[in-house]
Design a protein around this motif. Structure first.
Motif, PDB file in Angstrom:
ATOM      1  N   THR A   1       6.247  -5.077   5.981  1.00 35.06           N
ATOM      2  CA  THR A   1       7.004  -4.089   5.205  1.00 35.06           C
ATOM      3  C   THR A   1       6.551  -2.652   5.455  1.00 35.06           C
ATOM      4  OG1 THR A   1       7.452  -5.746   3.496  1.00 35.06           O
ATOM      5  CG2 THR A   1       7.743  -3.438   2.884  1.00 35.06           C
ATOM      6  N   PRO A   2       5.245  -2.358   5.513  1.00 35.46           N
ATOM      7  CA  PRO A   2       4.859  -0.981   5.846  1.00 35.46           C
ATOM      8  C   PRO A   2       5.372  -0.523   7.204  1.00 35.46           C
ATOM      9  CG  PRO A   2       2.987  -2.169   4.940  1.00 35.46           C
ATOM     10  CD  PRO A   2       4.065  -3.187   5.195  1.00 35.46           C
ATOM     11  N   GLY A   3       5.533  -1.458   8.141  1.00 33.21           N
ATOM     12  CA  GLY A   3       6.054  -1.115   9.454  1.00 33.21           C
ATOM     13  C   GLY A   3       7.502  -0.658   9.425  1.00 33.21           C
ATOM     14  N   ILE A   4       8.208  -0.954   8.327  1.00 33.34           N
ATOM     15  CA  ILE A   4       9.559  -0.441   8.114  1.00 33.34           C
ATOM     16  C   ILE A   4       9.520   0.839   7.287  1.00 33.34           C
ATOM     17  CG2 ILE A   4      11.791  -0.897   7.019  1.00 33.34           C
ATOM     18  CD1 ILE A   4      11.393  -2.536   9.512  1.00 33.34           C
ATOM     19  N   LEU A   5       8.801   0.804   6.168  1.00 32.40           N
ATOM     20  CA  LEU A   5       8.865   1.902   5.205  1.00 32.40           C
ATOM     21  C   LEU A   5       8.116   3.153   5.657  1.00 32.40           C
ATOM     22  CD1 LEU A   5       8.588   0.017   1.783  1.00 32.40           C
ATOM     23  CD2 LEU A   5      10.619   0.784   3.023  1.00 32.40           C
ATOM     24  N   VAL A   6       6.992   3.005   6.347  1.00 33.52           N
ATOM     25  CA  VAL A   6       6.244   4.195   6.768  1.00 33.52           C
ATOM     26  C   VAL A   6       7.003   4.992   7.829  1.00 33.52           C
ATOM     27  CG1 VAL A   6       4.123   5.027   7.862  1.00 33.52           C
ATOM     28  CG2 VAL A   6       3.998   3.304   6.047  1.00 33.52           C
ATOM     29  N   PRO A   7       7.558   4.366   8.893  1.00 32.23           N
ATOM     30  CA  PRO A   7       8.376   5.163   9.821  1.00 32.23           C
ATOM     31  C   PRO A   7       9.577   5.824   9.154  1.00 32.23           C
ATOM     32  CG  PRO A   7       7.791   3.067  10.817  1.00 32.23           C
ATOM     33  CD  PRO A   7       7.376   2.989   9.379  1.00 32.23           C
ATOM     34  N   VAL A   8      10.212   5.120   8.213  1.00 30.79           N
ATOM     35  CA  VAL A   8      11.321   5.724   7.473  1.00 30.79           C
ATOM     36  C   VAL A   8      10.829   6.905   6.650  1.00 30.79           C
ATOM     37  CG1 VAL A   8      12.952   5.316   5.586  1.00 30.79           C
ATOM     38  CG2 VAL A   8      12.722   3.642   7.429  1.00 30.79           C
TER      39      VAL A   8
END
Length: 465
Positions: free
Chosen positions: A363-370
């Motif tokens: 999940t951080p791999g989606i939310l942090v780039p966003v």
């Protein structure tokens, strides 16, 4: 101004700031625009990421078959394959993302897909360590481009209030890929050929269907094109195709750029470890190699559902950091328990922990780039920061490959503890950075700061949290 433009402008009414409410527009027209964009972009990007994950993780599944025996690998040569893959996989992120700003992601993404698909098929013909190493290095160099380019591509079509869920939609194909590869990983040659052919086919299709922008696409009406331009102007100070070195250099002087770069290095260790070694970890509780691959199907499918749900919540409440940390905390506990419990005598507990491990690991791999894309107002700066973000995450793969040593098998306790420690530090940094942006927003509300960095034309702009 034409009558159509006057009518469109009459439908646009500003109602509040970027921190708490979005701009209210002709909702029917906007809903149609977003839905049409979803139909055009999401299927292609989802298929592309499916092939990306299949090709990148196939080595982990092939290991549980007879890869090491077929290629005559000895000692830590398998770990060396992973480490050397991640070097170009990390170093090429920034160059490719900047190229996507210059030449458009709709050109870059299909090109690199076709190349890595060919490399996957070439891997099936290799007979020794040198052959498989060559194909993996070349594959890593081009696969590096996909995720940062894909997220940058989406930021050219969606507002930051919509970006998390859309990124998660095609990102969930990574879990589907994990399930599929678990089902087809019966032969190393079959695995590489099937995945390579699929990748080349999808890449050629994307050359034809991916639009360069809404304004240049034949799929959208003139009214939808004008609305799209107005929507994107809320998030970016430039929406043109020009590449500006000064915008990239500016980001290097912002300390938050380097925190945003350090965070994926930390959560990336867990991402790489679960991708490359989950079948090996599961093999501790499986009777045969084929069952080890099949046992990864359930955790991957559950993780996909969790990621879709959490990113939907993230978009709805516009919260990136707290949701990234909350979901990752579950996986953090799972890594620790995998290291300290006696799973040889408690097989069912061990398998349950693999579900928790994948629960929030990605999940951080989606939310942090966003989050990065949402808080970067220039498109060149956004491309640069996203490249750095994924460079750091991919460098984490080197750490993962180095700590999972053969002499620590089958438990890999030092590696599991290393992953947990990295995730703990990430959660501290992530929540600390959120607090920094919260304070900046408070100063913007009070007038202590006139406008956000790069947001001179939009005093209502607020940082995403």
């Amino acid at each position: 101004m034409t009558d159509e433009e006057k009518q469109l402008d009459a439908n646009i009414v500003a109602v509040g700031s970027d921190s708490g409410s979005q701009t209210s527009r002709d909702k029917a027209l906007e809903k149609r625009l977003v839905w049409k964009t979803d139909l055009i972009l999401m299927p292609g990007l989802a298929l592309a990421y499916l092939t990306h994950t299949l090709d990148r993780a196939n080595l982990g599944n092939a290991k549980t078959d007879t890869l090491e025996k077929d290629l005559g690998l000895v000692g830590n040569q398998f770990s060396l394959l992973l480490i050397l893959f991640y070097i170009p996989y990390a170093l090429m992120n920034v160059p490719f993302t900047l190229l996507s700003k210059r030449f458009n992601p709709a050109v870059v993404i299909p090109t690199i897909m076709t190349i890595w698909g060919v490399m996957a098929m070439c891997a099936a013909a290799t007979k020794n360590f040198g052959g498989i190493l060559t194909t993996r290095i070349l594959m890593g160099a081009v696969e590096a481009a996909f995720l940062p380019c894909a997220i940058f591509y989406c930021s050219l079509f969606y507002t930051r209030h919509e970006l998390s869920l859309r990124t998660s939609i095609f990102g969930c194909m990574g879990f589907i890929a994990g399930a599929i590869s678990g089902l087809i990983a019966w032969s190393m040659i079959d695995l590489f050929i099937i995945e390579g052919v699929l990748t080349v086919g999808v890449g050629l299709i994307l050359f034809l269907i991916l639009p360069h922008s809404v304004e240049k696409s034949r799929w959208f009406t003139e009214e939808e094109k004008r609305l799209s331009r107005l929507r994107l102007e809320e998030d970016s100070q430039d929406v043109d195709k020009h590449f500006r070195w000064e915008d990239a250099k500016k980001e290097t002087k912002d300390w938050t750029t380097w925190i945003f770069t350090l965070m994926p290095l930390l959560y990336g260790v867990g991402v790489a470890s679960s991708s490359n070694f989950l079948p090996t970890i599961v093999k501790r509780i499986a009777i045969t190699s084929s069952k080890a691959n099949l046992y990864t199907v359930g955790p991957n499918l559950v993780a996909a559902a969790v990621q879709l749900a959490t990113t939907w919540v993230s978009d709805k409440f516009q919260q990136r950091a707290t949701i990234a940390c909350g979901t990752l905390f579950v996986s953090f506990l799972a890594w620790i328990l995998l290291a300290v419990l006696d799973l040889v005598n408690h097989v069912q507990v061990g398998y349950f922990l693999t579900y928790l491990l994948l629960f929030g690991n990605f999940t951080p791999g989606i939310l942090v780039p966003v989050w990065v894309a949402s808080n970067t107002t220039s498109t060149t700066g956004r491309a640069f920061r996203l490249g750095l973000n994924f460079m750091a995450q991919n460098l984490a793969g080197i750490i993962s490959s180095a700590v999972f040593r053969d002499q620590d098998a089958p438990v890999y306790k030092p590696a599991l503890i290393t992953v947990a420690c990295c995730q703990a530090v990430f959660m501290v940094l992530c929540l600390g950075l959120r607090e920094h942006f919260r304070r900046l927003n408070k100063k913007l509300e009070s007038g202590e700061i006139v406008h956000a960095s790069g947001g001179k034309e939009r005093p209502e702009y607020r940082y995403a949290l």
